[in-house]
Scaffold this motif. Structure first.
Motif, PDB file in Angstrom:
ATOM      1  N   GLN A 258       0.951  -1.123  -0.020  1.00  0.00           N
ATOM      2  CA  GLN A 258       0.032   0.071   0.020  1.00  0.00           C
ATOM      3  C   GLN A 258       0.840   1.114  -0.156  1.00  0.00           C
ATOM      4  O   GLN A 258       1.819   1.453   0.799  1.00  0.00           O
ATOM      5  CB  GLN A 258      -0.859   0.075   1.184  1.00  0.00           C
TER       6      GLN A 258
ATOM      7  N   TYR B 143      -7.697  -0.333   5.686  1.00  0.00           N
ATOM      8  CA  TYR B 143      -7.650  -0.810   4.230  1.00  0.00           C
ATOM      9  C   TYR B 143      -8.982  -1.837   4.428  1.00  0.00           C
ATOM     10  O   TYR B 143      -8.853  -2.755   5.607  1.00  0.00           O
ATOM     11  CB  TYR B 143      -6.381  -1.144   3.616  1.00  0.00           C
TER      12      TYR B 143
ATOM     13  N   ALA C 112      -5.428   2.635  -2.744  1.00  0.00           N
ATOM     14  CA  ALA C 112      -5.904   1.178  -2.133  1.00  0.00           C
ATOM     15  C   ALA C 112      -4.785   0.141  -2.362  1.00  0.00           C
ATOM     16  O   ALA C 112      -4.115   0.323  -3.196  1.00  0.00           O
ATOM     17  CB  ALA C 112      -7.089   0.612  -3.101  1.00  0.00           C
TER      18      ALA C 112
ATOM     19  N   ASN D 120      -0.208   5.556   6.644  1.00  0.00           N
ATOM     20  CA  ASN D 120      -0.300   4.933   5.394  1.00  0.00           C
ATOM     21  C   ASN D 120       1.201   4.321   4.947  1.00  0.00           C
ATOM     22  O   ASN D 120       2.148   4.644   5.427  1.00  0.00           O
ATOM     23  CB  ASN D 120      -0.618   6.056   4.037  1.00  0.00           C
TER      24      ASN D 120
ATOM     25  N   TYR E  62      -9.359   1.212   0.124  1.00  0.00           N
ATOM     26  CA  TYR E  62      -8.606   2.183   1.117  1.00  0.00           C
ATOM     27  C   TYR E  62     -10.004   2.874   1.679  1.00  0.00           C
ATOM     28  O   TYR E  62     -10.689   3.432   1.078  1.00  0.00           O
ATOM     29  CB  TYR E  62      -7.942   3.314   0.329  1.00  0.00           C
ATOM     30  N   THR E  63      -9.953   2.771   3.059  1.00  0.00           N
ATOM     31  CA  THR E  63     -11.044   3.402   3.880  1.00  0.00           C
ATOM     32  C   THR E  63     -10.541   4.986   4.329  1.00  0.00           C
ATOM     33  O   THR E  63     -11.260   5.840   3.885  1.00  0.00           O
ATOM     34  CB  THR E  63     -11.296   2.430   4.850  1.00  0.00           C
TER      35      THR E  63
END
Length: 131
Positions: A38, A67, A43, A117, A61-62
């Motif tokens: 990632q 995720y 995503a 991330n 991807y939230t």
């Protein structure tokens, strides 16, 4: 792991005393194994190494550090689905995976206590569904 047992099955009604054949009954878990990567706010992607589910999982991807892996149907049976993610190489970072519903798994990544991330690079994930 495979679980199986041999069961004699009569070729004729059981009271006949006739011959039997042996039938193997297999109760085998099914697996999905992949390497998850990632970056940025994209995503995650997966290099799928094994998929016995018969369906493809969609990675999403939230929000920062969160995720999803989503199945098109309810395949993650309650109390019979095991999801594992390999610990990250930097001890300050960690990732966890949980079964969120019968069709969704959620991965969370953090640097210390902050969701972050871009911590996943070819990180092994294994999902096993037991019968």
């Amino acid at each position: 792991e495979n679980y199986s047992m041999l069961v004699p099955v009569p070729l004729q009604p059981s009271n006949s005393g006739g011959p039997s054949q042996v039938v193997a009954i297999t109760n085998t878990p099914i697996k999905w194994v992949g390497l998850i990567t990632q970056a940025s706010t994209s995503a995650p992607t997966a290099k799928v190494l094994q998929n016995q589910f018969g369906v493809d999982l969609v990675l999403g991807y939230t929000s920062t550090g969160i995720y999803t892996l989503t199945a098109p149907s309810a395949i993650f049976t309650a109390n019979k689905t095991l999801a594992k993610i390999t610990p990250l190489s930097d001890p300050a970072n960690f990732a966890k995976i949980v079964v969120t519903s019968t069709s969704v798994l959620t991965i969370t990544t953090k640097n210390a206590t902050v969701v972050t991330n871009a911590l996943l690079t070819d990180v092994p994930v294994e999902i096993t569904i037991f019968p």
